[in-house]
Design an enzyme around this catalytic site. Structure first.
Site, short mmCIF file in Angstrom:
data_model
loop_
_atom_site.label_atom_id
_atom_site.label_comp_id
_atom_site.label_asym_id
_atom_site.label_seq_id
_atom_site.Cartn_x
_atom_site.Cartn_y
_atom_site.Cartn_z
N GLY A 18 0.85 -1.37 -0.04
CA GLY A 18 0.02 0.18 -0.28
C GLY A 18 0.84 1.69 -0.25
O GLY A 18 1.92 1.26 -0.07
N GLY A 20 0.46 5.42 1.60
CA GLY A 20 0.28 6.45 2.55
C GLY A 20 1.15 7.75 2.07
O GLY A 20 1.68 7.92 0.55
N LYS A 40 8.53 -0.20 5.77
CA LYS A 40 7.91 1.03 5.17
C LYS A 40 9.11 1.97 4.56
O LYS A 40 9.71 2.51 5.65
CB LYS A 40 6.87 1.51 7.01
CG LYS A 40 6.28 2.79 6.43
CD LYS A 40 6.10 3.89 7.83
CE LYS A 40 4.80 2.73 7.80
NZ LYS A 40 3.53 3.03 7.02
N ASP A 134 -2.99 10.83 14.24
CA ASP A 134 -3.11 9.46 12.56
C ASP A 134 -4.20 9.01 12.81
O ASP A 134 -3.88 7.46 11.84
CB ASP A 134 -2.15 9.92 11.76
CG ASP A 134 -2.90 9.47 9.89
OD1 ASP A 134 -4.41 10.02 9.78
OD2 ASP A 134 -2.21 9.22 9.58
#
Length: 660
Positions: A18, A20, A40, A134
């Protein structure tokens, strides 16, 4: 990043998971620890942003303090070709957004169960003064066992510099944005609580409370619009459960839950029968900064009768005129006062002021110099020291310390990190793998093992290591692979018929066998060669086993030979020797090699062997008896010596025949 790329020579990228607002996430395989991990990777457009990089590292380091079953674990933090990355626990499952889409509606008890896990994780973070900033369903993972795992704690801080107009990066987060975040006010732990309230709203209704075409329009609704009722969507939702949503999303911070623990305690009893008749919760007061409409002043409706006005006679006053002298004095005084004010202002403006030392920890020297320059301060003495928390070149501390008030133009000394202290790795060959592994793992080293058969090194001892003994390493950042002896591999005896004694002895040494030789008379052409062996051809043997061979001896039919002088007759015989075993496993001397076997070297001197070279080498784990063959001419004598682990344990000179 393409599949197959190996990050820092260790993490092999498998696929993208994914994208971000700050980083992209990939599934990777740890080539050293042999497990799947999540990577990440900071977005390329943030790679040259020193503030974003500094915050990324600082937040990641702080997250290593969090150890909680509902928080994704952080394994590693590093840089590859200028790309900052985090290595995290890989959670196989789905995020809460997808879970809601697939399972809505689900039982209220399940909603509460998920929320309790989320609240527990956030409470742990708040206890370490870490604010998520967040929280949203996309950052909440649910594995195949139904366990919640929250990710991205604190990482959203670096994206706070970006405008709400960047809808491609913040549209997903703005639905869960607290009113104070939308206004650009200070973010607190209660900001996370507001986001938790929105997440609970979505689990109960399957949708978010505010919709809009742009991120800005949605953000405005967070601090202008009343929170929609979840019971208006579904009347079966218990009122206490709606009340938790309303209190968590209260606009006024004084009316919102003060702590996550308070919200969790309230949520826990929402399905209790004792709260079945609970009324709907309403805020007690409006926000302090709401616009208030003032009522217009009322105009009197009664008209009073006008009374005739009689003009008043004002007494005539004589205007006194100032004399020229007084005028000069007045204006002179005014000018003097103005000059004093201007002088004081200039003196204040030009004189050094007190400024506060900023927090420089984690910055590079260049970054710290820029921050200090903005406050009219200078970099003073710079020193270096080893540090495990900060990377090489980052500021560890400053003198004076942060928040200290100093005069402008003062110098601030910096202590920069040299990175963790490095030590020589050392040589561990010949030592017990189990002992070395325990010692190194206590220092934080990752120890790996591969096995290899050896006829000369005892089982469990280290044959080789991948790191040089002189290589300087940081213990908890080091991985080493040891090659460890599995002992002698099982071998099968070949046919030794026709071998010379020397060839047989070389073969026995190769397999670590104890060789015994006997001779038998023979009148054929096999003299000096093997004519029999025990065990038989093809038998399985291991190091330490006994191999016995029979050699054909030289014979003649001449009677003169049999009656020859004993002084010229060649004699062949064997001497039995016991090799004594010593257990070294309990040795405590410094640097002593701990082992459960002994290395034996045998030296032999006769007609066929020189005392200056090793006759046979073998490994024993118990007292072992062997037979040493001697061949002597006439009155010649032989001798032998046994060396165990470097020390002579048996020797004998003046050997004449098999009985001596």
């Amino acid at each position: 990043m393409k599949a197959g790329y190996v990050l820092s020579g260790r993490y092999k990228i498998k696929k993208s998971l994914g994208e971000g607002g700050m980083a992209n996430v990939y599934l990777a395989f740890d080539l050293i620890l042999k497990r799947e991990v999540a990577v990440k990777l900071m977005r390329l457009d943030l790679r040259d942003n020193p503030a974003a990089i500094r915050r990324f590292k600082r937040e990641a380091i702080s997250l290593t303090e969090l150890a909680h079953p509902n928080i994704v674990s952080i394994y590693d933090l590093g840089e590859d070709n200028g790309m900052q990355y985090l290595i995290m626990e890989y959670v196989e499952g789905m995020d809460l957004k997808e879970y809601i889409a697939q399972n809505f509606p689900f039982a209220y008890s399940r909603v509460i169960g998920i929320m309790e896990q989320i609240l527990s994780a956030v409470s742990e973070a708040h206890a370490h003064d870490i604010i998520h900033r967040d929280l949203k369903p996309q950052n909440i993972l649910i594995n195949e066992q139904g366990q919640v795992k929250i990710t991205d704690f604190g990482i959203a801080l670096a994206t706070s510099e970006y405008s709400l107009t960047q809808t491609n990066t913040l549209m997903g987060s703005v639905h869960y944005l607290s009113p104070e975040q939308a206004r650009g006010s200070l973010v607190t732990k209660q900001s996370d609580i507001y986001s938790l309230g929105i997440i609970l709203f979505e689990m109960l209704t399957g949708r978010v409370p505010y919709q809009g075409e742009t991120a800005v329009s949605i953000a405005l609704k967070h601090f202008q619009n009343e929170m929609p009722s979840v019971r208006a969507f579904d009347h079966s939702i218990p009122q206490p459960l709606e009340n938790v949503v309303l209190r968590a999303t209260a606009k006024n911070l004084r009316e919102r839950y003060q702590t996550v623990a308070e919200m969790a305690a309230d949520l826990r009893t929402t399905l209790s029968a004792t709260r079945a008749t609970e009324p709907k919760w309403h805020p007690f007061e409006t926000l302090d900064d709401e616009t208030k409409v003032l009522e217009p002043l009322k105009i009197a409706t009664k008209v009073q009768k006008k009374k005739p006005t009689v003009p008043e006679k004002k007494p005539e006053t004589k205007t006194k005129k100032w004399s020229t002298k007084k005028k000069w004095l007045f204006w002179g005084g005014i000018c003097f006062i103005l000059l004093l004010v201007i002088f004081a202002a200039l003196s204040f403006a030009l004189s050094p002021h007190n400024v506060s030392i900023p927090d420089l920890r984690g910055m590079t020297k260049a970054e710290a110099k820029g921050v200090l320059s903005d406050r009219n301060l200078k970099v003073g003495k710079v020193s270096y020291q080893n540090n495990d928390k900060y990377y090489q070149g980052q500021v560890i501390s400053s003198t004076p310390e942060e928040a200290t008030n100093v005069r402008e133009n003062s110098q601030v000394s910096l202590v920069l990190s040299k990175g963790p202290e490095k030590f020589k790795f050392g040589d561990y060959t010949g030592q017990s793998y189990a002992t070395v592994k325990k010692k190194l793992e206590a220092k934080g080293v990752t120890v790996l093992k591969q096995n290899e058969y050896s006829n000369t090194v005892a089982k469990g001892e280290i044959l080789d290591q991948t790191l040089s003994k002189n290589k300087k390493v940081v213990w908890d950042q080091t991985t080493v692979t040891f090659t460890v002896s599995s002992g002698a591999g099982q071998s099968y005896l070949r046919d030794l018929t026709g071998y010379t004694e020397k060839s047989v002895r070389d073969y026995a040494n190769e397999l670590g066998l104890v060789l015994k030789v006997k001779k038998e008379s023979s009148s054929d052409s096999t003299a000096g060669l093997v004519i029999a062996q025990d065990p038989a051809v093809g038998s399985p043997v291991q190091s330490g086993d006994v191999l016995q061979v029979t050699l054909a001896a030289n014979t003649t039919s001449s009677s003169s030979s049999s009656s020859a002088s004993s002084s010229s007759q060649e004699k062949t015989f064997a001497v039995n020797v016991t090799l004594p075993y010593a257990n070294n496993a309990n040795s405590t001397s410094t640097g002593a090699q701990q082992s459960t076997t002994n290395k034996i070297e045998i030296y032999l001197q006769d007609k066929n062997h020189s005392f200056s070279s090793v006759y046979q080498t073998l490994t024993i784990a118990r007292d072992t008896e062997i037979s040493l063959p001697f061949t002597l001419d006439g009155s010649a004598t032989g001798k032998y010596k046994v060396v165990r682990d470097g020390q002579v344990v048996a020797e004998k000179d003046n050997i004449k025949d098999s009985g001596n």
